[in-house]
Write a protein that holds these residues in place. Structure first.
Motif, PDB file in Angstrom:
ATOM      1  N   ASP A   1       1.755   6.928  -6.596  1.00 30.27           N
ATOM      2  CA  ASP A   1       0.295   6.807  -6.584  1.00 30.27           C
ATOM      3  C   ASP A   1      -0.153   5.354  -6.558  1.00 30.27           C
ATOM      4  O   ASP A   1      -1.166   5.017  -5.948  1.00 30.27           O
ATOM      5  CB  ASP A   1      -0.308   7.469  -7.833  1.00 30.27           C
ATOM      6  CG  ASP A   1       0.004   8.945  -7.927  1.00 30.27           C
ATOM      7  OD1 ASP A   1      -0.273   9.661  -6.949  1.00 30.27           O
ATOM      8  OD2 ASP A   1       0.521   9.378  -8.976  1.00 30.27           O
TER       9      ASP A   1
ATOM     10  N   ALA B   1     -13.775  -0.527  -4.770  1.00 27.39           N
ATOM     11  CA  ALA B   1     -13.224   0.251  -5.874  1.00 27.39           C
ATOM     12  C   ALA B   1     -14.183   0.243  -7.054  1.00 27.39           C
ATOM     13  O   ALA B   1     -14.835  -0.758  -7.340  1.00 27.39           O
ATOM     14  CB  ALA B   1     -11.875  -0.326  -6.298  1.00 27.39           C
TER      15      ALA B   1
ATOM     16  N   GLN C   1      -1.434   6.328   1.988  1.00 29.48           N
ATOM     17  CA  GLN C   1      -2.701   5.618   2.203  1.00 29.48           C
ATOM     18  C   GLN C   1      -2.626   4.727   3.440  1.00 29.48           C
ATOM     19  O   GLN C   1      -3.634   4.519   4.131  1.00 29.48           O
ATOM     20  CB  GLN C   1      -3.045   4.793   0.965  1.00 29.48           C
ATOM     21  CG  GLN C   1      -3.329   5.639  -0.267  1.00 29.48           C
ATOM     22  CD  GLN C   1      -3.586   4.811  -1.508  1.00 29.48           C
ATOM     23  OE1 GLN C   1      -4.105   3.697  -1.428  1.00 29.48           O
ATOM     24  NE2 GLN C   1      -3.228   5.345  -2.671  1.00 29.48           N
TER      25      GLN C   1
ATOM     26  N   LYS D   1       0.834  -1.199   0.000  1.00 25.73           N
ATOM     27  CA  LYS D   1       0.000   0.000   0.000  1.00 25.73           C
ATOM     28  C   LYS D   1       0.874   1.257   0.000  1.00 25.73           C
ATOM     29  O   LYS D   1       1.840   1.347   0.761  1.00 25.73           O
ATOM     30  CB  LYS D   1      -0.877  -0.028   1.253  1.00 25.73           C
ATOM     31  CG  LYS D   1      -1.894   1.076   1.378  1.00 25.73           C
ATOM     32  CD  LYS D   1      -2.527   1.095   2.758  1.00 25.73           C
ATOM     33  CE  LYS D   1      -3.099  -0.239   3.152  1.00 25.73           C
ATOM     34  NZ  LYS D   1      -4.351  -0.541   2.433  1.00 25.73           N
TER      35      LYS D   1
ATOM     36  N   TYR E   1      -6.676  -4.390   3.498  1.00 28.10           N
ATOM     37  CA  TYR E   1      -6.647  -3.326   4.506  1.00 28.10           C
ATOM     38  C   TYR E   1      -6.339  -4.013   5.834  1.00 28.10           C
ATOM     39  O   TYR E   1      -7.237  -4.263   6.646  1.00 28.10           O
ATOM     40  CB  TYR E   1      -7.976  -2.578   4.565  1.00 28.10           C
ATOM     41  CG  TYR E   1      -8.242  -1.741   3.334  1.00 28.10           C
ATOM     42  CD1 TYR E   1      -7.781  -0.429   3.254  1.00 28.10           C
ATOM     43  CD2 TYR E   1      -8.939  -2.266   2.248  1.00 28.10           C
ATOM     44  CE1 TYR E   1      -8.016   0.341   2.122  1.00 28.10           C
ATOM     45  CE2 TYR E   1      -9.169  -1.504   1.117  1.00 28.10           C
ATOM     46  CZ  TYR E   1      -8.711  -0.203   1.060  1.00 28.10           C
ATOM     47  OH  TYR E   1      -8.939   0.554  -0.072  1.00 28.10           O
TER      48      TYR E   1
ATOM     49  N   GLN F   1      -8.913   7.949  -9.217  1.00 24.76           N
ATOM     50  CA  GLN F   1      -8.687   7.655  -7.798  1.00 24.76           C
ATOM     51  C   GLN F   1      -9.522   6.455  -7.355  1.00 24.76           C
ATOM     52  O   GLN F   1      -9.043   5.576  -6.622  1.00 24.76           O
ATOM     53  CB  GLN F   1      -9.043   8.871  -6.951  1.00 24.76           C
ATOM     54  CG  GLN F   1      -8.209  10.114  -7.240  1.00 24.76           C
ATOM     55  CD  GLN F   1      -8.777  11.340  -6.553  1.00 24.76           C
ATOM     56  OE1 GLN F   1      -9.682  11.254  -5.716  1.00 24.76           O
ATOM     57  NE2 GLN F   1      -8.265  12.508  -6.917  1.00 24.76           N
ATOM     58  N   ALA F   2     -10.776   6.431  -7.816  1.00 31.62           N
ATOM     59  CA  ALA F   2     -11.687   5.363  -7.414  1.00 31.62           C
ATOM     60  C   ALA F   2     -11.225   4.000  -7.913  1.00 31.62           C
ATOM     61  O   ALA F   2     -11.539   2.973  -7.312  1.00 31.62           O
ATOM     62  CB  ALA F   2     -13.094   5.660  -7.929  1.00 31.62           C
TER      63      ALA F   2
ATOM     64  N   GLU G   1      -5.086   4.815   6.645  1.00 29.24           N
ATOM     65  CA  GLU G   1      -5.776   3.644   7.184  1.00 29.24           C
ATOM     66  C   GLU G   1      -5.661   3.598   8.706  1.00 29.24           C
ATOM     67  O   GLU G   1      -6.646   3.294   9.402  1.00 29.24           O
ATOM     68  CB  GLU G   1      -5.212   2.357   6.574  1.00 29.24           C
ATOM     69  CG  GLU G   1      -5.889   1.110   7.106  1.00 29.24           C
ATOM     70  CD  GLU G   1      -5.505  -0.157   6.363  1.00 29.24           C
ATOM     71  OE1 GLU G   1      -5.635  -1.239   6.965  1.00 29.24           O
ATOM     72  OE2 GLU G   1      -5.077  -0.068   5.198  1.00 29.24           O
TER      73      GLU G   1
ATOM     74  N   GLN H   1     -17.525   4.337  -0.309  1.00 27.90           N
ATOM     75  CA  GLN H   1     -16.611   4.245   0.824  1.00 27.90           C
ATOM     76  C   GLN H   1     -17.352   3.725   2.046  1.00 27.90           C
ATOM     77  O   GLN H   1     -18.579   3.779   2.115  1.00 27.90           O
ATOM     78  CB  GLN H   1     -16.027   5.629   1.140  1.00 27.90           C
ATOM     79  CG  GLN H   1     -17.101   6.674   1.412  1.00 27.90           C
ATOM     80  CD  GLN H   1     -16.563   8.085   1.434  1.00 27.90           C
ATOM     81  OE1 GLN H   1     -15.989   8.523   2.426  1.00 27.90           O
ATOM     82  NE2 GLN H   1     -16.741   8.800   0.326  1.00 27.90           N
TER      83      GLN H   1
ATOM     84  N   ASN I   1      -7.106   3.377  -6.007  1.00 29.55           N
ATOM     85  CA  ASN I   1      -6.851   3.456  -4.573  1.00 29.55           C
ATOM     86  C   ASN I   1      -6.495   2.076  -4.029  1.00 29.55           C
ATOM     87  O   ASN I   1      -7.088   1.070  -4.422  1.00 29.55           O
ATOM     88  CB  ASN I   1      -8.088   4.001  -3.859  1.00 29.55           C
ATOM     89  CG  ASN I   1      -7.858   4.206  -2.380  1.00 29.55           C
ATOM     90  OD1 ASN I   1      -6.868   4.803  -1.963  1.00 29.55           O
ATOM     91  ND2 ASN I   1      -8.773   3.691  -1.567  1.00 29.55           N
ATOM     92  N   ASN I   2      -5.520   2.030  -3.137  1.00 29.85           N
ATOM     93  CA  ASN I   2      -5.028   0.758  -2.590  1.00 29.85           C
ATOM     94  C   ASN I   2      -4.500  -0.148  -3.701  1.00 29.85           C
ATOM     95  O   ASN I   2      -4.648  -1.369  -3.652  1.00 29.85           O
ATOM     96  CB  ASN I   2      -6.127   0.045  -1.797  1.00 29.85           C
ATOM     97  CG  ASN I   2      -5.570  -0.868  -0.724  1.00 29.85           C
ATOM     98  OD1 ASN I   2      -4.647  -0.510   0.000  1.00 29.85           O
ATOM     99  ND2 ASN I   2      -6.124  -2.063  -0.621  1.00 29.85           N
ATOM    100  N   ASN I   3      -3.907   0.478  -4.718  1.00 28.69           N
ATOM    101  CA  ASN I   3      -3.366  -0.242  -5.881  1.00 28.69           C
ATOM    102  C   ASN I   3      -4.452  -0.993  -6.647  1.00 28.69           C
ATOM    103  O   ASN I   3      -4.182  -2.001  -7.307  1.00 28.69           O
ATOM    104  CB  ASN I   3      -2.250  -1.203  -5.460  1.00 28.69           C
ATOM    105  CG  ASN I   3      -1.149  -0.509  -4.692  1.00 28.69           C
ATOM    106  OD1 ASN I   3      -0.961   0.706  -4.825  1.00 28.69           O
ATOM    107  ND2 ASN I   3      -0.411  -1.240  -3.882  1.00 28.69           N
TER     108      ASN I   3
END
Length: 460
Positions: free
Chosen positions: A299, A263, A77, A73, A131, A251-252, A81, A417, A255-257
């Motif tokens: 990113d 997502a 980010q 991650k 996560y 971004q959506a 978390e 989210q 995010n979190n690769n």
């Protein structure tokens, strides 16, 4: 169990699985501790949950670095978390007693009737790697505040994070046995779920894993909450603010690769603005910096495991072979580690992996539709139903479409989210039950009806 740095492909540490005797001791300890923990005043349980937030913030950089090292991650980010974990702990520390207070219900003038919320017992929680702190603590905070104990089986590739979370709770002052981590294989997970001392189970992960745990729990009549995969639609209407929609869409997706159940994965755009959105979206995806997740400028970091990278590459290749067009990306990167280029696919055929499956990585699928009605139809044409978003300047129109989506969480002009104050969960193959908010803390309680009548009976 071996952890591997996905940025380099190099091993980090090897852990031994717990043997049968250790598992037995941990399960018994959780069951024994429940008897005293359930009777501890809720104000004391809340205070301990609040202490988790203090420990997390005191050691934020350590925990963020550990996450980034084990699953890739981006470091910024990872810090976010940890802060979100602290937030959910503070939320339940403040609100748990309110959510669990007795509810008085009027039935008869001479009767006292209420609904109370009692803890069930030890909860078996099977959690994923994407996560590694949040997935655990969003369950632990309400579960422990409610008076249950918790047994965690975390994904093997984030074993260091699992042990760190266990230490966080110890440092916060939780008694031994309230929260326990087991290092076990899949077969043993099912044995623990089936154990008579375990009252319930929750799982976040794949559809297959969810079905298997639910089947085991069902045979033993135990409640479960499942938060499974998603293939969330991101619907862009003709009156959307396209510059913002393009920026947020990237971004959506990454995010979190790109490894998030919520997502956005299917980008459904009406014909009138399709080409403008497509071009802007591709530019945004191409502008992203891919690299070492410990670098503040990165990113997009690596896919978390080699086998997951192989799966993603196969899904993309099969979709291209079926007729999809690659607008950007589409390949693994020729460098150490498990990297995949930010990718946009167009003309995605029905039935191909990118149309039907959950692609866990920075790969977006574009779909062109004639109008709003077709957009809603395509958005709902999925085996998944976790989240969905629509982008429009007409808020009444957006709300109407959000209500038409077949999903557990729907948003207008916002990324899907999870939020501590709102229930979170899905329908269809995305699972069932709800986490967070009042709904989440009540999932693993006995909603008990209590009726008290006068000893000489009720007047007619």
């Amino acid at each position: 169990m071996q952890t591997v740095n996905p940025t380099t492909g190099e091993p980090i540490e090897t852990y031994s699985e717990h043997d049968d005797e250790t598992v037995e001791n941990h399960v018994q300890r959780a069951a024994d501790r429940f008897e005293s923990w359930r009777d501890r005043p809720i104000t004391e349980r809340q205070a301990l949950v609040a202490s988790i937030a203090d420990v997390l913030r005191e050691n934020e950089e350590e925990y963020a670095t550990l996450m980034t090292r084990e699953m890739g991650k981006p470091i910024e980010q990872a810090r976010a978390e940890i802060e979100k974990c602290a937030w959910v702990c503070e939320f339940y520390a403040e609100r748990a007693a309110e959510f669990l207070q007795d509810e008085r219900v009027g039935v008869h003038p001479q009767a006292r009737t209420k609904v109370s919320y009692d803890p069930l017992g030890p909860l078996m929680a099977v959690m994923p790697w994407n996560y590694p702190f949040w997935q655990v603590l969003r369950v632990a905070a309400p579960t422990l505040a409610a008076g249950n104990t918790m047994i965690l089986s975390h994904a093997p590739n984030v074993t260091g994070c699992a042990k760190a979370v266990e230490q966080v709770l110890a440092d916060a002052g939780f008694p031994d046995g309230v929260f326990t981590t087991l290092l076990i294989d899949t077969e043993t997970i099912h044995d623990v779920v089936a154990d008579d001392r375990v009252a319930a189970a929750t799982l976040t992960g794949s559809v297959g894993a969810g079905r298997a745990v639910a089947e085991t729990a069902g045979r033993h009549l135990k409640p479960t909450v499942l938060e499974l995969g998603g293939s969330d639609p991101f619907v862009v209407l003709d009156d959307a603010q396209l510059d913002r929609a393009c920026e947020v869409a990237a971004q959506a997706r990454v995010n979190n690769n790109g490894q998030a159940c919520v997502a956005s994965k299917r980008f459904i755009v009406v014909d009138d603005v399709y080409e403008e959105f497509r071009d802007g979206f591709v530019r945004e995806m191409e502008s992203l910096t891919v690299g070492d997740p410990t670098d503040e400028a990165t990113d997009v970091g690596p896919i978390s495991r080699a086998d997951l990278l192989d799966t993603l590459e196969t899904q993309v290749r099969e979709t291209i072979d079926a007729g999809a067009t690659v607008l950007t990306g589409g390949e693994t990167l020729d460098r150490p580690g498990y990297f995949f280029e930010p990718t946009v696919l167009e003309d995605v055929p029905d039935g191909s992996p990118a149309a039907c499956d959950e692609l866990f990585g920075p790969v977006a699928s574009l779909f062109r539709v004639e109008d709003e009605a077709e957009a809603i139809e395509l958005a709902n044409d999925s085996d998944y139903g976790l989240g969905a978003s629509v982008w429009t300047q007409d808020l009444d129109r957006g709300e109407r479409i959000a209500e038409a989506f077949e999903a557990g969480c729907t948003f207008v002009n916002e990324i899907v989210q999870s939020h501590p104050r709102l229930p979170f969960g899905g329908i269809k193959n995305s699972g069932y039950g709800r986490e967070l908010a009042a709904n989440g803390i009540r999932e693993f309680t006995n909603e008990k009806t209590v009726w008290v009548s006068p000893s000489d009976g009720l007047d007619e």
